[in-house]
Scaffold this motif. Sequence first.
Motif, PDB file in Angstrom:
ATOM      1  N   LEU A  63       0.678  -1.311   0.125  1.00 41.95           N
ATOM      2  CA  LEU A  63       0.038   0.124  -0.076  1.00 41.95           C
ATOM      3  C   LEU A  63       0.850   1.257   0.098  1.00 41.95           C
ATOM      4  N   LEU A  64       1.938   1.194   0.686  1.00 40.12           N
ATOM      5  CA  LEU A  64       2.739   2.461   0.523  1.00 40.12           C
ATOM      6  C   LEU A  64       3.575   2.598  -0.673  1.00 40.12           C
ATOM      7  N   GLY A  65       3.844   1.484  -1.331  1.00 39.86           N
ATOM      8  CA  GLY A  65       4.355   1.555  -2.544  1.00 39.86           C
ATOM      9  C   GLY A  65       3.534   1.987  -3.625  1.00 39.86           C
ATOM     10  N   VAL A  66       2.156   1.602  -3.409  1.00 38.02           N
ATOM     11  CA  VAL A  66       1.284   2.194  -4.324  1.00 38.02           C
ATOM     12  C   VAL A  66       1.021   3.749  -4.255  1.00 38.02           C
ATOM     13  N   LEU A  67       0.867   4.264  -2.827  1.00 35.81           N
ATOM     14  CA  LEU A  67       0.998   5.633  -2.439  1.00 35.81           C
ATOM     15  C   LEU A  67       2.060   6.368  -3.068  1.00 35.81           C
ATOM     16  N   LEU A  68       2.982   5.997  -2.764  1.00 33.79           N
ATOM     17  CA  LEU A  68       4.265   6.517  -3.367  1.00 33.79           C
ATOM     18  C   LEU A  68       4.486   6.513  -4.716  1.00 33.79           C
ATOM     19  N   GLY A  69       4.046   5.435  -5.516  1.00 36.39           N
ATOM     20  CA  GLY A  69       3.937   5.343  -6.972  1.00 36.39           C
ATOM     21  C   GLY A  69       3.044   6.567  -7.554  1.00 36.39           C
ATOM     22  N   PHE A  70       1.918   6.530  -6.915  1.00 32.80           N
ATOM     23  CA  PHE A  70       0.882   7.649  -7.196  1.00 32.80           C
ATOM     24  C   PHE A  70       1.471   9.028  -7.114  1.00 32.80           C
ATOM     25  N   ILE A  71       2.022   9.229  -5.977  1.00 28.72           N
ATOM     26  CA  ILE A  71       2.565  10.734  -5.776  1.00 28.72           C
ATOM     27  C   ILE A  71       3.701  11.016  -6.542  1.00 28.72           C
ATOM     28  N   GLY A  72       4.671   9.898  -6.817  1.00 26.84           N
ATOM     29  CA  GLY A  72       5.767  10.075  -7.980  1.00 26.84           C
ATOM     30  C   GLY A  72       5.301  10.380  -9.117  1.00 26.84           C
ATOM     31  N   THR A  73       4.371   9.724  -9.639  1.00 28.83           N
ATOM     32  CA  THR A  73       3.687  10.050 -10.880  1.00 28.83           C
ATOM     33  C   THR A  73       3.205  11.623 -11.143  1.00 28.83           C
ATOM     34  N   ILE A  75       4.250  14.070  -9.305  1.00 27.60           N
ATOM     35  CA  ILE A  75       5.229  14.945  -9.526  1.00 27.60           C
ATOM     36  C   ILE A  75       6.132  14.996 -10.753  1.00 27.60           C
ATOM     37  N   VAL A  76       6.343  13.766 -11.385  1.00 32.61           N
ATOM     38  CA  VAL A  76       6.944  13.705 -12.926  1.00 32.61           C
ATOM     39  C   VAL A  76       6.242  14.167 -13.745  1.00 32.61           C
ATOM     40  N   GLY A  77       4.748  14.156 -13.755  1.00 28.53           N
ATOM     41  CA  GLY A  77       3.940  14.832 -14.646  1.00 28.53           C
ATOM     42  C   GLY A  77       3.935  16.181 -14.481  1.00 28.53           C
ATOM     43  N   MET A  78       3.946  16.911 -13.441  1.00 33.49           N
ATOM     44  CA  MET A  78       4.082  18.354 -13.378  1.00 33.49           C
ATOM     45  C   MET A  78       5.429  18.945 -13.772  1.00 33.49           C
ATOM     46  N   ALA A  79       6.378  17.992 -13.482  1.00 33.61           N
ATOM     47  CA  ALA A  79       7.913  18.439 -14.035  1.00 33.61           C
ATOM     48  C   ALA A  79       7.930  18.508 -15.502  1.00 33.61           C
ATOM     49  N   VAL A  80       7.208  17.449 -16.189  1.00 38.33           N
ATOM     50  CA  VAL A  80       6.967  17.280 -17.497  1.00 38.33           C
ATOM     51  C   VAL A  80       6.238  18.649 -18.150  1.00 38.33           C
ATOM     52  N   GLU A  81       5.284  18.791 -17.746  1.00 39.37           N
ATOM     53  CA  GLU A  81       4.578  20.069 -17.869  1.00 39.37           C
ATOM     54  C   GLU A  81       5.264  21.296 -18.070  1.00 39.37           C
ATOM     55  N   LEU A 191      -3.089  26.364 -13.147  1.00 40.99           N
ATOM     56  CA  LEU A 191      -4.122  25.596 -13.523  1.00 40.99           C
ATOM     57  C   LEU A 191      -3.586  24.488 -14.106  1.00 40.99           C
ATOM     58  N   TYR A 192      -2.991  24.873 -15.400  1.00 38.00           N
ATOM     59  CA  TYR A 192      -2.620  23.686 -16.445  1.00 38.00           C
ATOM     60  C   TYR A 192      -1.622  22.726 -15.662  1.00 38.00           C
ATOM     61  N   THR A 193      -0.848  23.279 -14.811  1.00 38.08           N
ATOM     62  CA  THR A 193       0.356  22.572 -14.060  1.00 38.08           C
ATOM     63  C   THR A 193      -0.482  21.217 -13.427  1.00 38.08           C
ATOM     64  N   VAL A 194      -1.367  21.793 -12.540  1.00 43.84           N
ATOM     65  CA  VAL A 194      -2.267  20.855 -11.569  1.00 43.84           C
ATOM     66  C   VAL A 194      -3.042  20.123 -12.284  1.00 43.84           C
ATOM     67  N   VAL A 195      -3.710  20.459 -13.535  1.00 46.55           N
ATOM     68  CA  VAL A 195      -4.607  19.471 -14.218  1.00 46.55           C
ATOM     69  C   VAL A 195      -3.829  18.470 -14.953  1.00 46.55           C
ATOM     70  N   PHE A 196      -2.502  18.886 -15.430  1.00 46.33           N
ATOM     71  CA  PHE A 196      -1.532  17.768 -15.976  1.00 46.33           C
ATOM     72  C   PHE A 196      -1.236  16.826 -15.087  1.00 46.33           C
ATOM     73  N   GLY A 197      -0.755  17.531 -14.079  1.00 45.09           N
ATOM     74  CA  GLY A 197      -0.082  16.807 -12.979  1.00 45.09           C
ATOM     75  C   GLY A 197      -1.216  15.366 -12.470  1.00 45.09           C
ATOM     76  N   PHE A 198      -2.406  15.944 -12.149  1.00 42.23           N
ATOM     77  CA  PHE A 198      -3.257  15.052 -11.583  1.00 42.23           C
ATOM     78  C   PHE A 198      -3.519  14.005 -12.732  1.00 42.23           C
ATOM     79  N   GLY A 199      -3.891  14.483 -13.992  1.00 40.12           N
ATOM     80  CA  GLY A 199      -3.944  13.512 -15.085  1.00 40.12           C
ATOM     81  C   GLY A 199      -2.783  12.671 -15.512  1.00 40.12           C
ATOM     82  N   ALA A 200      -1.549  13.116 -15.011  1.00 41.54           N
ATOM     83  CA  ALA A 200      -0.482  12.002 -15.112  1.00 41.54           C
ATOM     84  C   ALA A 200      -0.552  11.134 -14.051  1.00 41.54           C
ATOM     85  N   ALA A 201      -1.002  11.765 -12.681  1.00 42.02           N
ATOM     86  CA  ALA A 201      -1.267  10.687 -11.641  1.00 42.02           C
ATOM     87  C   ALA A 201      -2.209   9.507 -11.830  1.00 42.02           C
ATOM     88  N   LEU A 202      -3.310   9.795 -12.651  1.00 43.70           N
ATOM     89  CA  LEU A 202      -4.520   9.063 -12.791  1.00 43.70           C
ATOM     90  C   LEU A 202      -3.864   7.828 -13.948  1.00 43.70           C
TER      91      LEU A 202
END
Length: 283
Positions: A63-73, A75-81, A191-202
Amino acid sequence: MTWALVFEQLLNGLQYGVMLFLMAAGLTLVLGIMNMVNLAHGSLYMVGAYLAVAATQWTGNYLLGVLLGFIGTLIVGMAVEVIALRPLYNRDHLDQVLATFGLILFFNELIALLWGRAALYTSLPTWLQGHIDLFTGARYPVYRMVILGVGLLVAVVLWYVVTRTRLGMLIRAGASNRTMVAALGINIRLLYTVVFGFGAALAGLAGLMAGPIYAVQPGMGDLILIQVFVVIVIGGIGSIRGALVGAIIVGVVDTLGRAFLKPFLATLISPTAAKPAGLFTSR
């Protein structure tokens, strides 16, 4: 063919459909709000799977691995944006396609450098390895039911956020008239960064849930991206509800087609001719 088998494959189709929805929901918001064609969305699906595997091995807790994977993605998505996609907002779609295709190559090679090109296989904790008894008498994996439940829960949460919250109001306004939203004092870049980040997290959530079912390997998000675009075409750009409906349709049709198309065709034509026809539905 028994009704129990048909029902089991229908559940498989729904489970695959909600995974497609997790990817399509983020991508359709990016297309609808940011007018950005992002071919690298499948790469974020792959990143989520690898980060979850690495975090689970590092912490020893699924479960901790899943949580960290979600948060990590996320962060990666926001950085890519911020780094790669922000300069492309005022460019035409061809430039966006070329740039995000380059991101696909970048992420595939980066993953291969960090984890190698061999497929990784993840194991589930004991409490997710069992089966439940269906009313048809068949048994169905608990983990697939969990995926189905999580996907439907995310769909409800997304619907509420988009239709009932201030953030959702800004998202819908940004999709309709981004210039007016910016004129009202809203930080449209944030707003764009937040939307893209959460899209990446999904997308990452879909990837990390797919990890225990399919092989985690470089390029794993490339093929599924094609079906995600089909989902968006069916559901409409920017529509969460449409993405859910389109994903379920594609997931069920794809799964039932792979399970039953070739046997059905074999009753009408020769098995030799039916075999290649059934390949068109394979994932």
